[in-house]
Write a protein that holds these residues in place. Structure first.
Motif, short mmCIF file in Angstrom:
data_model
loop_
_atom_site.label_atom_id
_atom_site.label_comp_id
_atom_site.label_asym_id
_atom_site.label_seq_id
_atom_site.Cartn_x
_atom_site.Cartn_y
_atom_site.Cartn_z
N LYS A 1 0.85 -1.19 0.00
CA LYS A 1 0.00 0.00 0.00
C LYS A 1 0.88 1.24 0.00
O LYS A 1 1.97 1.24 0.57
CB LYS A 1 -0.90 0.02 1.24
CG LYS A 1 -1.71 -1.24 1.42
CD LYS A 1 -2.70 -1.41 0.30
CE LYS A 1 -3.53 -2.66 0.47
NZ LYS A 1 -3.34 -3.66 -0.52
N PRO A 2 0.43 2.32 -0.63
CA PRO A 2 1.25 3.54 -0.66
C PRO A 2 1.41 4.14 0.74
O PRO A 2 0.48 4.12 1.54
CB PRO A 2 0.48 4.48 -1.57
CG PRO A 2 -0.86 3.89 -1.77
CD PRO A 2 -0.79 2.46 -1.39
N LYS A 3 2.61 4.66 1.01
CA LYS A 3 2.88 5.33 2.28
C LYS A 3 2.38 6.76 2.25
O LYS A 3 2.11 7.34 3.28
CB LYS A 3 4.39 5.34 2.56
CG LYS A 3 4.99 3.99 2.76
CD LYS A 3 6.48 4.12 3.00
CE LYS A 3 7.15 2.78 3.11
NZ LYS A 3 8.59 2.90 3.28
N TRP A 4 2.31 7.34 1.08
CA TRP A 4 1.96 8.74 0.93
C TRP A 4 0.46 8.88 0.73
O TRP A 4 -0.23 7.96 0.35
CB TRP A 4 2.71 9.35 -0.24
CG TRP A 4 2.52 8.60 -1.53
CD1 TRP A 4 3.23 7.53 -1.97
CD2 TRP A 4 1.54 8.86 -2.54
NE1 TRP A 4 2.76 7.11 -3.19
CE2 TRP A 4 1.72 7.91 -3.55
CE3 TRP A 4 0.54 9.80 -2.67
CZ2 TRP A 4 0.93 7.87 -4.69
CZ3 TRP A 4 -0.25 9.76 -3.81
CH2 TRP A 4 -0.04 8.81 -4.80
N LYS A 5 -0.01 10.09 1.02
CA LYS A 5 -1.41 10.43 0.82
C LYS A 5 -1.48 11.56 -0.21
O LYS A 5 -0.49 12.20 -0.51
CB LYS A 5 -2.03 10.89 2.14
CG LYS A 5 -2.08 9.79 3.17
CD LYS A 5 -2.79 10.26 4.42
CE LYS A 5 -3.01 9.12 5.36
NZ LYS A 5 -1.93 8.85 6.27
N GLU A 6 -2.66 11.79 -0.70
CA GLU A 6 -2.84 12.83 -1.71
C GLU A 6 -2.48 14.21 -1.15
O GLU A 6 -2.00 15.06 -1.88
CB GLU A 6 -4.30 12.81 -2.20
CG GLU A 6 -4.51 13.50 -3.51
CD GLU A 6 -3.74 12.88 -4.67
OE1 GLU A 6 -3.22 13.66 -5.50
OE2 GLU A 6 -3.63 11.65 -4.75
N GLU A 7 -2.68 14.40 0.16
CA GLU A 7 -2.33 15.68 0.79
C GLU A 7 -0.82 15.95 0.70
O GLU A 7 -0.40 17.10 0.61
CB GLU A 7 -2.76 15.71 2.27
CG GLU A 7 -4.24 15.61 2.49
CD GLU A 7 -4.73 14.16 2.54
OE1 GLU A 7 -4.00 13.29 3.05
OE2 GLU A 7 -5.84 13.91 2.05
N ASP A 8 -0.02 14.88 0.75
CA ASP A 8 1.43 15.04 0.64
C ASP A 8 1.81 15.55 -0.74
O ASP A 8 2.68 16.42 -0.88
CB ASP A 8 2.14 13.71 0.92
CG ASP A 8 1.85 13.19 2.33
OD1 ASP A 8 1.80 14.01 3.26
OD2 ASP A 8 1.68 11.97 2.47
N ILE A 9 1.16 15.02 -1.76
CA ILE A 9 1.45 15.46 -3.12
C ILE A 9 0.95 16.89 -3.32
O ILE A 9 1.61 17.70 -3.99
CB ILE A 9 0.80 14.50 -4.15
CG1 ILE A 9 1.29 13.06 -3.91
CG2 ILE A 9 1.09 14.95 -5.57
CD1 ILE A 9 2.79 12.89 -3.93
N GLU A 10 -0.19 17.24 -2.72
CA GLU A 10 -0.69 18.62 -2.81
C GLU A 10 0.28 19.58 -2.12
O GLU A 10 0.49 20.70 -2.61
CB GLU A 10 -2.08 18.71 -2.18
CG GLU A 10 -3.14 18.03 -2.99
CD GLU A 10 -4.48 17.95 -2.27
OE1 GLU A 10 -4.64 18.59 -1.21
OE2 GLU A 10 -5.36 17.24 -2.78
N PHE A 11 0.86 19.15 -1.00
CA PHE A 11 1.85 19.97 -0.31
C PHE A 11 3.05 20.25 -1.23
O PHE A 11 3.50 21.39 -1.36
CB PHE A 11 2.32 19.25 0.97
CG PHE A 11 3.54 19.85 1.59
CD1 PHE A 11 3.47 21.04 2.29
CD2 PHE A 11 4.77 19.22 1.47
CE1 PHE A 11 4.60 21.59 2.86
CE2 PHE A 11 5.90 19.76 2.05
CZ PHE A 11 5.82 20.96 2.74
N LEU A 12 3.54 19.21 -1.90
CA LEU A 12 4.68 19.39 -2.81
C LEU A 12 4.28 20.26 -4.00
O LEU A 12 5.08 21.07 -4.48
CB LEU A 12 5.20 18.04 -3.29
CG LEU A 12 5.91 17.20 -2.23
CD1 LEU A 12 6.34 15.87 -2.81
CD2 LEU A 12 7.10 17.93 -1.66
#
Length: 125
Positions: A25-36
């Protein structure tokens, strides 16, 4: 192998497909990508994948390898040829190498909104 053969005998072709939910399962969430994404848009500097991975670990406590992060961002269209001022120059160079016509290059730049192209005579120049 035996399990696959038994599934095929019982379910036919459908028994050969993998069930959903397999794999890590992915460790990251969509919020992490939005932050970047916000960092890439709002900050004047440019980042490479190592720097982005360090920033993510420092500010979001999420440890991803630079390689994995690069793949995620490329898939989302946020890293590589789709991003930044420097990559616009790279696109121009790649286009110029593939097409030697100056007019084609100017028309491409006008279509991208980088320049205003005006035709002054009926020949198109």
């Amino acid at each position: 192998m035996r399990e696959v053969l038994h599934r095929w005998q019982k379910l036919g072709r459908e028994g050969l497909w993998e069930l959903p939910g397999r794999g890590g399962k992915p460790k990251w969430k969509e919020e992490d990508i939005e932050f970047l994404t916000e960092c890439l848009k709002n900050e004047p500097r440019t980042y490479n994948s190592v720097q982005l991975a360090q920033k993510l670990e420092k500010e979001r406590s999420l440890k991803l390898s630079p390689d994995r992060l690069r793949r995620i961002l490329k898939k989302k269209g946020l890293f590589g040829n789709e991003r930044g001022r420097a990559t616009k120059e790279n696109k121009k160079v790649q286009y110029a190498k593939s097409n030697s016509s100056d007019l084609d290059m100017l028309e491409w730049a006008a279509a991208a909104g980088e320049i205003d192209l005006k035709y002054l005579d009926e020949s198109g120049f």
